[in-house]
Design a protein around this motif. Structure first.
Motif, PDB file in Angstrom:
ATOM      1  N   ILE A  74       1.153   0.106  22.392  1.00 22.98           N
ATOM      2  CA  ILE A  74       1.856   0.818  21.319  1.00 22.98           C
ATOM      3  C   ILE A  74       1.053   0.758  20.029  1.00 22.98           C
ATOM      4  O   ILE A  74       0.945   1.756  19.297  1.00 22.98           O
ATOM      5  N   ARG A  75       0.455  -0.401  19.747  1.00 23.70           N
ATOM      6  CA  ARG A  75      -0.387  -0.524  18.552  1.00 23.70           C
ATOM      7  C   ARG A  75      -1.530   0.494  18.597  1.00 23.70           C
ATOM      8  O   ARG A  75      -1.903   1.075  17.580  1.00 23.70           O
ATOM      9  N   GLU A  76      -2.085   0.706  19.779  1.00 26.71           N
ATOM     10  CA  GLU A  76      -3.220   1.606  19.918  1.00 26.71           C
ATOM     11  C   GLU A  76      -2.794   3.070  20.037  1.00 26.71           C
ATOM     12  O   GLU A  76      -3.622   3.971  19.847  1.00 26.71           O
ATOM     13  N   ASN A  77      -1.528   3.300  20.365  1.00 19.15           N
ATOM     14  CA  ASN A  77      -1.011   4.668  20.528  1.00 19.15           C
ATOM     15  C   ASN A  77       0.321   4.778  19.774  1.00 19.15           C
ATOM     16  O   ASN A  77       1.386   4.898  20.376  1.00 19.15           O
ATOM     17  N   PRO A  78       0.284   4.751  18.433  1.00 26.81           N
ATOM     18  CA  PRO A  78       1.522   4.620  17.654  1.00 26.81           C
ATOM     19  C   PRO A  78       2.391   5.868  17.575  1.00 26.81           C
ATOM     20  O   PRO A  78       3.522   5.783  17.093  1.00 26.81           O
ATOM     21  N   LEU A  79       1.885   7.014  18.013  1.00 24.89           N
ATOM     22  CA  LEU A  79       2.694   8.236  17.948  1.00 24.89           C
ATOM     23  C   LEU A  79       3.691   8.242  19.104  1.00 24.89           C
ATOM     24  O   LEU A  79       3.319   8.436  20.257  1.00 24.89           O
ATOM     25  N   PRO A 114       5.093   8.716  14.091  1.00 28.52           N
ATOM     26  CA  PRO A 114       4.191   7.546  14.109  1.00 28.52           C
ATOM     27  C   PRO A 114       4.965   6.290  13.728  1.00 28.52           C
ATOM     28  O   PRO A 114       5.662   6.270  12.714  1.00 28.52           O
ATOM     29  N   PHE A 115       4.846   5.262  14.544  1.00 25.80           N
ATOM     30  CA  PHE A 115       5.610   4.035  14.346  1.00 25.80           C
ATOM     31  C   PHE A 115       4.714   2.882  13.915  1.00 25.80           C
ATOM     32  O   PHE A 115       3.545   2.796  14.310  1.00 25.80           O
ATOM     33  N   VAL A 116       5.291   1.980  13.135  1.00 24.98           N
ATOM     34  CA  VAL A 116       4.689   0.684  12.832  1.00 24.98           C
ATOM     35  C   VAL A 116       5.408  -0.343  13.703  1.00 24.98           C
ATOM     36  O   VAL A 116       6.641  -0.348  13.777  1.00 24.98           O
ATOM     37  N   GLU A 154      -5.140   4.571   8.544  1.00 25.97           N
ATOM     38  CA  GLU A 154      -6.426   4.672   7.862  1.00 25.97           C
ATOM     39  C   GLU A 154      -7.478   3.778   8.517  1.00 25.97           C
ATOM     40  O   GLU A 154      -8.630   4.183   8.704  1.00 25.97           O
ATOM     41  N   ARG A 155      -7.071   2.571   8.897  1.00 25.64           N
ATOM     42  CA  ARG A 155      -8.030   1.621   9.466  1.00 25.64           C
ATOM     43  C   ARG A 155      -8.231   1.825  10.960  1.00 25.64           C
ATOM     44  O   ARG A 155      -9.365   1.909  11.451  1.00 25.64           O
ATOM     45  N   SER A 156      -7.132   1.912  11.727  1.00 23.60           N
ATOM     46  CA  SER A 156      -7.249   1.977  13.183  1.00 23.60           C
ATOM     47  C   SER A 156      -7.602   3.376  13.678  1.00 23.60           C
ATOM     48  O   SER A 156      -8.433   3.528  14.569  1.00 23.60           O
ATOM     49  N   THR A 157      -6.962   4.398  13.109  1.00 21.39           N
ATOM     50  CA  THR A 157      -7.181   5.765  13.579  1.00 21.39           C
ATOM     51  C   THR A 157      -8.433   6.379  12.968  1.00 21.39           C
ATOM     52  O   THR A 157      -9.280   6.934  13.665  1.00 21.39           O
ATOM     53  N   ALA A 168       2.894  -8.381  26.247  1.00 19.34           N
ATOM     54  CA  ALA A 168       1.802  -8.340  25.272  1.00 19.34           C
ATOM     55  C   ALA A 168       0.916  -7.117  25.488  1.00 19.34           C
ATOM     56  O   ALA A 168       0.456  -6.488  24.530  1.00 19.34           O
ATOM     57  N   VAL A 169       0.675  -6.762  26.757  1.00 17.87           N
ATOM     58  CA  VAL A 169      -0.131  -5.578  27.072  1.00 17.87           C
ATOM     59  C   VAL A 169       0.585  -4.315  26.602  1.00 17.87           C
ATOM     60  O   VAL A 169      -0.030  -3.394  26.036  1.00 17.87           O
TER      61      VAL A 169
END
Length: 250
Positions: free
Chosen positions: A19-24, A45-47, A154-157, A13-14
């Protein structure tokens, strides 16, 4: 990836939240090609789809992305599957995706003489290529991919969440013709995660005095990077001490 036990992060989970916080990520492949280099990499950049967010994300989750068709890495991929039907094409060999933290810095021996802090996460998985936007399945994938990546960045970055801040830009704000042309010139990438590994090499194994020196040293730099690394060294040290205490109490 070299993972000494003292630095390894075993909480999936960590790692996924990282990855969610650092998607590149850096997509790394080894594909035999008549014209392209065997080893290729691209910053992409990944989803991230978690297992419980989508019924088809797989037991360990899934990464989604899109890359330009003119990218040599994509050309090697297409060549490898050119004799197969142009739908969803899965490669036999695994690919590697590397994610790094936002901050890195040299550690002066004035802090301590050992190793410097860093973070890294890697994912191994099977890659599927979707490269013909005329096929409904590919078109649907690219439409969702462009929308989800735009929403996340748009929202997170950018922090565009509405209210007192600007509204996020949406793919639908662009002309339909522009979106159609864009989808023709990219391929969809889907990676089902087989294994995820990561480490926080942040001085956590050092004696408290050394760790405190690193925390204060980076804090004294007065920079965003210094403050971020200082906070992370402190947090990982406290977590390391807590885990050691748990082991002693067992």
């Amino acid at each position: 990836m070299f993972l000494p036990a003292v630095h390894a992060e075993t909480d999936t989970a960590v790692l996924l939240q990282f990855i969610r916080e650092n998607p590149l990520g850096i997509l790394i492949t080894g594909i035999s090609s008549s014209e392209q280099d065997f080893l290729q990499c691209s910053h992409v950049p990944f989803v991230l789809d978690l297992p419980d967010e989508s019924g088809d994300a797989g037991p360990q989750g899934r990464l989604r992305a899109h890359i330009a068709k003119q990218n040599p890495q994509v050309k090697a991929m297409i060549e490898a599957v050119e004799n197969k039907p142009p739908s969803v094409l899965e490669f036999d060999d695994e690919v590697l995706v590397l994610f790094n933290g936002k901050h890195d810095h040299y550690v002066t021996p004035k802090f301590y003489v050992e190793t410097k802090p860093d973070t890294g996460k890697v994912i191994y998985g099977k890659l599927s290529l979707l490269y013909d936007s005329k096929i409904p399945e590919t078109d649907a994938f690219l439409t969702k991919q462009l929308h989800d990546l735009s929403e996340h960045t748009e929202r997170s970055t950018m922090g565009y969440i509405g209210g007192d801040k600007p509204q996020p830009w949406k793919v639908n704000d662009a002309p339909d013709r522009y979106i159609e042309i864009m989808k023709r010139n990219v391929v969809g990438i889907e990676i089902r995660i087989n294994k995820i590994e990561g480490k926080f090499k942040m001085s956590q194994e050092k004696p408290p005095g050394d760790r405190d020196g690193v925390v204060k040293g980076f804090e004294s730099l007065g920079t965003e990077t210094g403050e971020a690394i200082s906070a992370l060294v402190k947090a990982r040290g406290e977590l390391y001490d807590a885990k050691r205490q748990e082991v002693k109490n067992e």
